[in-house]
Design a protein around this motif. Structure first.
Motif, PDB file in Angstrom:
ATOM      1  N   ASP A   1      38.209  44.234  37.600  1.00 57.37           N
ATOM      2  CA  ASP A   1      39.664  44.086  37.567  1.00 57.37           C
ATOM      3  C   ASP A   1      40.260  44.180  38.964  1.00 57.37           C
ATOM      4  O   ASP A   1      41.156  43.421  39.323  1.00 57.37           O
ATOM      5  N   ASP A   2      39.750  45.119  39.768  1.00 56.56           N
ATOM      6  CA  ASP A   2      40.233  45.273  41.144  1.00 56.56           C
ATOM      7  C   ASP A   2      40.012  43.984  41.922  1.00 56.56           C
ATOM      8  O   ASP A   2      40.894  43.502  42.646  1.00 56.56           O
ATOM      9  N   ALA A   3      38.817  43.404  41.783  1.00 53.32           N
ATOM     10  CA  ALA A   3      38.516  42.155  42.488  1.00 53.32           C
ATOM     11  C   ALA A   3      39.358  40.999  41.966  1.00 53.32           C
ATOM     12  O   ALA A   3      39.678  40.066  42.707  1.00 53.32           O
ATOM     13  N   ALA A   4      39.733  41.040  40.683  1.00 58.76           N
ATOM     14  CA  ALA A   4      40.531  39.961  40.099  1.00 58.76           C
ATOM     15  C   ALA A   4      41.999  40.052  40.498  1.00 58.76           C
ATOM     16  O   ALA A   4      42.686  39.036  40.619  1.00 58.76           O
ATOM     17  N   VAL A   5      42.491  41.266  40.714  1.00 59.23           N
ATOM     18  CA  VAL A   5      43.918  41.456  40.992  1.00 59.23           C
ATOM     19  C   VAL A   5      44.261  41.139  42.442  1.00 59.23           C
ATOM     20  O   VAL A   5      45.286  40.510  42.737  1.00 59.23           O
ATOM     21  N   THR A   6      43.413  41.552  43.374  1.00 57.65           N
ATOM     22  CA  THR A   6      43.771  41.521  44.796  1.00 57.65           C
ATOM     23  C   THR A   6      44.054  40.133  45.366  1.00 57.65           C
ATOM     24  O   THR A   6      44.996  39.987  46.170  1.00 57.65           O
ATOM     25  N   PRO A   7      43.286  39.065  45.007  1.00 62.98           N
ATOM     26  CA  PRO A   7      43.540  37.773  45.657  1.00 62.98           C
ATOM     27  C   PRO A   7      44.973  37.273  45.545  1.00 62.98           C
ATOM     28  O   PRO A   7      45.452  36.558  46.436  1.00 62.98           O
TER      29      PRO A   7
ATOM     30  N   ALA B   1      33.551  48.110  49.891  1.00 62.42           N
ATOM     31  CA  ALA B   1      32.890  46.993  50.578  1.00 62.42           C
ATOM     32  C   ALA B   1      32.612  45.847  49.607  1.00 62.42           C
ATOM     33  O   ALA B   1      32.824  44.673  49.936  1.00 62.42           O
ATOM     34  N   LEU B   2      32.156  46.189  48.402  1.00 60.55           N
ATOM     35  CA  LEU B   2      31.840  45.153  47.413  1.00 60.55           C
ATOM     36  C   LEU B   2      33.090  44.388  46.995  1.00 60.55           C
ATOM     37  O   LEU B   2      33.115  43.147  47.005  1.00 60.55           O
ATOM     38  N   VAL B   3      34.149  45.118  46.626  1.00 60.26           N
ATOM     39  CA  VAL B   3      35.361  44.482  46.119  1.00 60.26           C
ATOM     40  C   VAL B   3      36.005  43.603  47.190  1.00 60.26           C
ATOM     41  O   VAL B   3      36.293  42.421  46.968  1.00 60.26           O
ATOM     42  N   TYR B   4      36.221  44.171  48.379  1.00 57.99           N
ATOM     43  CA  TYR B   4      36.987  43.427  49.376  1.00 57.99           C
ATOM     44  C   TYR B   4      36.128  42.414  50.121  1.00 57.99           C
ATOM     45  O   TYR B   4      36.657  41.425  50.653  1.00 57.99           O
ATOM     46  N   GLY B   5      34.802  42.628  50.146  1.00 61.37           N
ATOM     47  CA  GLY B   5      33.923  41.561  50.620  1.00 61.37           C
ATOM     48  C   GLY B   5      33.996  40.360  49.693  1.00 61.37           C
ATOM     49  O   GLY B   5      34.103  39.208  50.144  1.00 61.37           O
ATOM     50  N   ALA B   6      33.955  40.636  48.369  1.00 66.16           N
ATOM     51  CA  ALA B   6      34.058  39.549  47.391  1.00 66.16           C
ATOM     52  C   ALA B   6      35.428  38.877  47.461  1.00 66.16           C
ATOM     53  O   ALA B   6      35.535  37.640  47.389  1.00 66.16           O
ATOM     54  N   VAL B   7      36.491  39.673  47.623  1.00 68.24           N
ATOM     55  CA  VAL B   7      37.838  39.102  47.718  1.00 68.24           C
ATOM     56  C   VAL B   7      37.953  38.201  48.942  1.00 68.24           C
ATOM     57  O   VAL B   7      38.508  37.093  48.875  1.00 68.24           O
ATOM     58  N   GLY B   8      37.422  38.664  50.077  1.00 69.31           N
ATOM     59  CA  GLY B   8      37.452  37.844  51.287  1.00 69.31           C
ATOM     60  C   GLY B   8      36.725  36.528  51.097  1.00 69.31           C
ATOM     61  O   GLY B   8      37.206  35.466  51.510  1.00 69.31           O
ATOM     62  N   LEU B   9      35.567  36.583  50.445  1.00 70.19           N
ATOM     63  CA  LEU B   9      34.803  35.356  50.190  1.00 70.19           C
ATOM     64  C   LEU B   9      35.560  34.427  49.255  1.00 70.19           C
ATOM     65  O   LEU B   9      35.628  33.203  49.484  1.00 70.19           O
ATOM     66  N   ILE B  10      36.165  34.992  48.203  1.00 73.65           N
ATOM     67  CA  ILE B  10      36.916  34.178  47.249  1.00 73.65           C
ATOM     68  C   ILE B  10      38.098  33.486  47.927  1.00 73.65           C
ATOM     69  O   ILE B  10      38.336  32.284  47.750  1.00 73.65           O
ATOM     70  N   VAL B  11      38.842  34.257  48.715  1.00 76.07           N
ATOM     71  CA  VAL B  11      40.045  33.730  49.352  1.00 76.07           C
ATOM     72  C   VAL B  11      39.716  32.621  50.353  1.00 76.07           C
ATOM     73  O   VAL B  11      40.461  31.644  50.485  1.00 76.07           O
ATOM     74  N   LYS B  12      38.593  32.754  51.058  1.00 74.92           N
ATOM     75  CA  LYS B  12      38.239  31.770  52.080  1.00 74.92           C
ATOM     76  C   LYS B  12      37.383  30.633  51.538  1.00 74.92           C
ATOM     77  O   LYS B  12      37.055  29.705  52.285  1.00 74.92           O
ATOM     78  N   MET B  13      37.023  30.666  50.260  1.00 74.27           N
ATOM     79  CA  MET B  13      36.114  29.650  49.728  1.00 74.27           C
ATOM     80  C   MET B  13      36.716  28.254  49.801  1.00 74.27           C
ATOM     81  O   MET B  13      36.016  27.278  50.073  1.00 74.27           O
ATOM     82  N   ASP B  14      38.032  28.142  49.557  1.00 73.99           N
ATOM     83  CA  ASP B  14      38.623  26.808  49.647  1.00 73.99           C
ATOM     84  C   ASP B  14      38.630  26.302  51.082  1.00 73.99           C
ATOM     85  O   ASP B  14      38.448  25.110  51.339  1.00 73.99           O
TER      86      ASP B  14
END
Length: 306
Positions: free
Chosen positions: A43-49, A184-197
């Motif tokens: 949920d944390d990873a889903a909310v932040t982006p 590290a896991l949550v915000y690493g994943a968020v960073g990757l998600i946000v920059k994927m496009d």
């Protein structure tokens, strides 16, 4: 003299082995505690982006770094000391606190369902960086950190509840490992998600036909992925919140609901089927508890002012 030196070296080796075993134990316990909090982590990873949408792409990683720093501060400076003190002196409060957090997760999940499917529903507006400047960025970061505080508190209390039988120092070290690892896991994943496009756009401009296809695929797929991630976050809130309430009710002395779910788990043979049963019942309880919370927080006040 030689014998004394050998004995000393043996003692040092024994201490080193003991320290290594302790580190392994702490790592294993932190892993178990982190797994227990997995639903809230999703949920944390889903909310932040959504807090990064609309910013200049050059500022996205900087904003995520600021949110991650605030999240780590939430966990280590505020939540961890309070949780450790509670576990040491008022351990009986952990279950009620977990249940309050579980109810909040149910409320958040049910409210999102209400916004999407309720009367006069509309798609919730994501925060957009319409106004440029440091003040707006600071406002968005502060909002994300406030949301993170609640989710981080739930993650840390769930983790603490999993290792509550450990000695005080071990508990503290385990929670530090959980805080660092999950952040590290949550915000690493968020960073990757946000920059994927952006990665997709970069690949689409390459000369390689394969790279171009992959890049265009990423650009097309990311909006769909974000919608799926948001849906998974809602399901995770309802499932985790409902499971916390189910277990908490049992811990407080009313065992009938938990026993009924356990009997059904046994009837289907346990394993993956049993897990699905438990998850399904937990999600249903989460929806019911969340619906009650939404009614109390929104519908009743409206009727009173009508």
């Amino acid at each position: 003299m030689a014998g004394g030196l050998v004995a000393l070296l043996d003692d040092v080796a024994a201490l080193a082995r003991l320290a290594a075993a302790s580190v392994d134990d702490i790592g294993a316990a932190a892993g178990r505690a982190g797994v227990k909090a997995a639903g809230v982590v999703v949920d944390d990873a889903a909310v932040t982006p959504r807090y990064v949408q609309g910013f200049d792409p050059a500022r996205e990683l900087s904003v995520i770094r600021r949110i991650a720093t605030g999240s780590l501060r939430n966990k280590l400076v505020f939540i961890l000391p309070a949780a450790l003190l509670l576990s040491q002196f008022l351990p009986w409060l952990l279950t009620p606190i977990l249940m309050v957090g579980g109810t909040y997760l149910c409320f958040e999940g049910a409210e999102k369902l209400w916004e999407k499917f309720g009367p006069g529903h509309h798609a919730p507006q994501a925060p957009v960086a319409a106004a440029a400047g440091a003040d707006h960025e600071a406002t968005m970061v502060a909002g994300a950190i406030r949301t993170d505080f609640i989710l981080s508190a739930e993650i840390m209390v769930i983790a603490l509840n999993e290792v509550s039988d450990e000695p005080f120092v071990s508990r503290a070290l385990i929670l530090v490992v959980v805080a660092l690892g999950i952040t590290a896991l949550v915000y690493g994943a968020v960073g990757l998600i946000v920059k994927m496009d952006d990665i997709g756009l970069h690949l689409a401009q390459r000369t390689s036909a394969v790279a171009q296809r992959v890049g265009r695929g990423l650009v097309v797929a990311m909006p769909v992925f974000l919608r799926v991630l948001a849906a998974v976050g809602v399901v995770a809130m309802l499932w985790v919140g409902g499971h916390i309430l189910l277990v908490g009710i049992d811990d407080l002395g009313w065992s009938a609901p938990y026993d009924a779910v356990h009997h059904v788990e046994e009837a289907v043979g346990g394993g993956a089927a049993g897990w699905l049963v438990n998850t399904g019942f937990s999600a249903v309880l989460g929806v019911v508890a969340g619906a009650v919370a939404v009614a109390v927080m929104h519908l009743v006040p409206r009727r009173r002012h009508a």
